[in-house]
Design an enzyme around this catalytic site. Structure first.
Site, PDB file in Angstrom:
ATOM      1  N   GLU A   1      -4.794 -11.246 -23.352  1.00 52.92           N
ATOM      2  CA  GLU A   1      -4.764  -9.825 -23.706  1.00 52.92           C
ATOM      3  C   GLU A   1      -3.364  -9.381 -24.107  1.00 52.92           C
ATOM      4  OE1 GLU A   1      -8.507 -10.556 -21.824  1.00 52.92           O
ATOM      5  OE2 GLU A   1      -6.511 -11.055 -21.151  1.00 52.92           O
TER       6      GLU A   1
ATOM      7  N   HIS B   1     -15.060  -4.891 -14.103  1.00 56.44           N
ATOM      8  CA  HIS B   1     -15.787  -4.653 -15.355  1.00 56.44           C
ATOM      9  C   HIS B   1     -16.343  -3.232 -15.408  1.00 56.44           C
ATOM     10  CE1 HIS B   1     -16.187  -9.011 -14.483  1.00 56.44           C
ATOM     11  NE2 HIS B   1     -16.176  -9.206 -15.773  1.00 56.44           N
TER      12      HIS B   1
END
Lengths: 338, 327
Positions: free
Chosen positions: B60, B129
């Site tokens: 990321e 999540h």
């Protein structure tokens, strides 16, 4: 610096009984793992993530460590390693079914995120590779305390793309920390194949950049992995620093229960994938050297089936978390709250 | 008007912008041939090829840093990061580089980058999540933070995001992805501006400002309350940065009562911000204190009964509005 282990006739310092224990651990992990998928597909658990195909690498490496004083910093496929460090089948199923008594997180973490302070297993993370610097930090602290503790951390090939991998390897090598970096290379970062993840041929080649030993080993053969890991652990124990071990494994399942690997693996590849695996390779090895018998295997599989059934039933009968405990552990009990 | 899903609408918007402007490209994990974890790019690989639908390693920080450089040189990257929780690994890059680049270069450099992915609680997605965090980023100067709720808004706001010279966080609530709604035909080039709220239901008794999935929950609550004669006006700000306070204050002038329904955490959140702005600018309009309904201030648990207890639902919203009307 990177080498490829090729030791078909490897001679290890394990007795036949220890070799059987190692194989039994793999069988247990596989049976639990298969049950986890069954529970997911039956609608009893919203999520499953698998270590099927990774058992040989983990069992081999796990047996090179001393669970009474070493640390495990796992990722979500490290069921075999978690069992080796003392997680019980009942613990695994309490975690899988997210019960209040789940020793990992009391139902707060996803399945596969094994942890246990009592067993020196650090809590896992869903974001990839964050555990690798944590492992290095544990080894750093252990060295500062003058202990000869060794830390093993597991991760996939996908994790080697993260900056955390680099940062952790660099620190560990500079400070000669006792870390075993176990890359369980199954060739896929979820759906992205290895050739799209890295230009090097072998993950072990990265070790060169940190001036640390890097070894590629057949991760389907637990005995061979043990031999490589034993050398690495001995070196770490002597204060001579970390090792990067790349165990070539197969991911025999989709990434997780929410993935369908048929969207990126061809039918041919999937068929070939299932033509062999760590259980078969390790079994053949032990049969050849006379450490296994059919009778022992039969009895062991029966015993494991009973264990898995017991663990499942125990978890099913165990209470769900009470929503009244929802905010527990956001802060330490005697800490201040907003 | 035809009906399509939220994901289909956003994908159509992306497709149109990629066709219109060859400097638009997408990076992410599995967004190539696979079509994205949430089908965000399904079919686009065949149309635009691997150069413009670039599968990346899991990194990321790495790929956001790479796209920051690309955006500085005039291309328009769309980073598809799946879950907001994962992009937190790039927080330093997002706050120190992307958000500040235009300021640090006195406007010489533009930062036309879109970071898109899922937010929200649902489906036993647990601590890593389920994050919302939009109020957190609305605190940082430099970012545009967009939170579409309907398929039509998803498409029109994504098109605006891709054309924006500011960095945009485009956040899609997981539970909205498969919802359906009316969207203008593909040949209608509809751009929905940032900072323009949508009045989703008109009413005269209470103003309910809701975000993301909570818009739908609040509309359900409003429907039930209408049977008892309580008329709730439901406002969907659609973007949290910039925030359309004008529409919110106009509604308050009509109703005199306000509740903010937000799945994100209460402390230092959007509700606190709106309540403070109301106290500043419209104190005399208030017939009762401003009330907030928020998600519980805890990480999001995996267990279904624990997860269900975290987020406001239709009944908690109804309860809060009844209490507010009685005050």
């Amino acid at each position: 610096m990177a080498t490829v282990s090729g030791r078909p006739d490897v001679d290890v310092d394990l007795t036949h009984e220890q070799l059987r224990e190692m194989y039994e651990l793999m069988l247990l992990a596989r049976a639990l793992d298969e049950r986890m998928w069954l529970l997911n597909r039956a609608g009893q658990a919203p999520f499953a993530v698998s270590g099927q195909g990774h058992e040989g690498a983990q069992a081999g490496a796990g047996f090179a460590l001393d669970p009474s004083k070493d640390w495990l910093v796992p990722y979500y496929r490290d069921l075999t390693l978690a069992l080796r460090f003392g997680t019980s089948p009942r613990d695994v199923m309490l975690h899988m079914l997210a019960r209040a008594a789940d020793p990992n997180s009391g139902g707060r973490q996803m399945p596969g995120h094994y942890s246990s302070k009592a067993h020196r297993i650090l809590s896992g993370s869903s974001p990839i590779a964050t555990q690798i610097p944590h492992a290095t930090g544990i080894a750093f602290a252990a060295k500062a305390r003058g202990e000869d503790t060794v830390v093993i951390t597991g991760f996939g090939d996908g994790a080697t793309s993260e900056g955390d991998f680099h940062e952790a390897m660099n620190f560990a090598s500079i400070y000669k920390l006792g870390v075993i970096f176990l890359c369980e290379n199954n060739g896929y970062a979820i759906s992205v194949p290895q050739k799209k993840q890295m230009a090097v041929e072998r993950v072990a080649d990265y070790a060169k950049g940190y001036d640390m030993p890097g070894v590629t080993v057949d991760g389907l053969d637990a005995v061979e992995v043990y031999a490589v890991a034993k050398e690495a652990v001995d070196r770490a124990r002597r204060g001579e620093g970390p090792t990067l071990i790349e165990a070539i494994v197969r991911r025999l399942t989709p990434h997780s229960s929410d993935d369908d690997d048929r969207t990126y693996r061809s039918a041919e590849e999937l068929e070939d994938m299932h033509s062999s695996g760590p259980l078969r390779v390790t079994r053949n090895r032990l049969m050849e050297i006379g450490a296994l018998s059919d009778d022992w295997e039969q009895e062991t599989k029966e015993r494991i089936k009973t264990l898995v059934n017991d663990a499942t039933e125990h978890a099913e009968q165990s209470p769900l978390p009470d929503p009244g405990t929802l905010a527990d552990h956001v802060y330490a009990k005697d800490g201040s709250r907003m | 008007m035809r009906e399509i899903t939220y994901t289909e609408a956003a994908r159509e918007g992306l497709d149109e912008e990629m066709a219109r402007d060859s400097s638009v490209f997408v990076v992410g994990e599995g967004i190539g041939k696979r079509g994205g974890n949430f089908n965000t790019t399904l079919g686009l690989f065949d149309k635009y090829g691997p150069q413009r639908l670039r599968d990346t390693p899991i990194a990321e920080r790495g790929f956001i840093g790479m796209c920051t450089g690309a955006a500085m040189t005039g291309t328009r990257p769309v980073v598809d990061f799946m879950f907001f929780d994962f992009i937190l690994d790039a927080t330093g890059e997002m706050i120190n580089q992307i958000a500040k680049m235009q300021y640090m270069s006195s406007g010489r450099l533009k930062m036309p980058i879109v970071l898109r992915g899922c937010v929200g609680v649902g489906g036993s997605s647990a601590t890593h999540h389920s994050g919302n965090y939009y109020s957190f980023y609305s605190h940082v100067p430099g970012w545009r933070v967009v939170l579409p709720t309907t398929p039509r808004d998803a498409k029109g706001l994504l098109k605006s995001a891709i054309r924006s010279d500011d960095p945009v966080l485009f956040l899609e609530h997981k539970l909205l992805l498969n919802t359906r709604g009316e969207v203008p035909d593909p040949d209608v080039d509809e751009l929905i501006p940032f900072g323009k709220a949508s009045v989703r239901r008109e009413g005269t008794d209470v103003t309910a400002v809701a975000f993301g999935m909570m818009v739908n929950r609040t509309l359900e609550a409003a429907e039930t309350l209408a049977q008892d004669g309580i008329r709730v006006e439901v406002i969907d700000p659609r973007s949290v940065a910039p925030l359309d306070m004008e529409t919110i204050l106009e509604s308050l002038a009509k109703t005199g009562r306000m509740v903010i329904v937000d799945e994100d955490y209460g402390p230092a959140g959007m509700g606190a911000e709106i309540a403070a702005l109301v106290a500043d600018r419209a104190f005399d309009e208030l017939d009762a204190p401003v009330r907030r309904v928020n998600g519980v201030h805890t990480p999001i648990p995996y267990s279904p009964p624990l997860e269900a207890a975290v987020v406001p639902n239709r009944d908690t919203i109804i309860g809060a509005i009844r209490d507010l009307v009685a005050e």
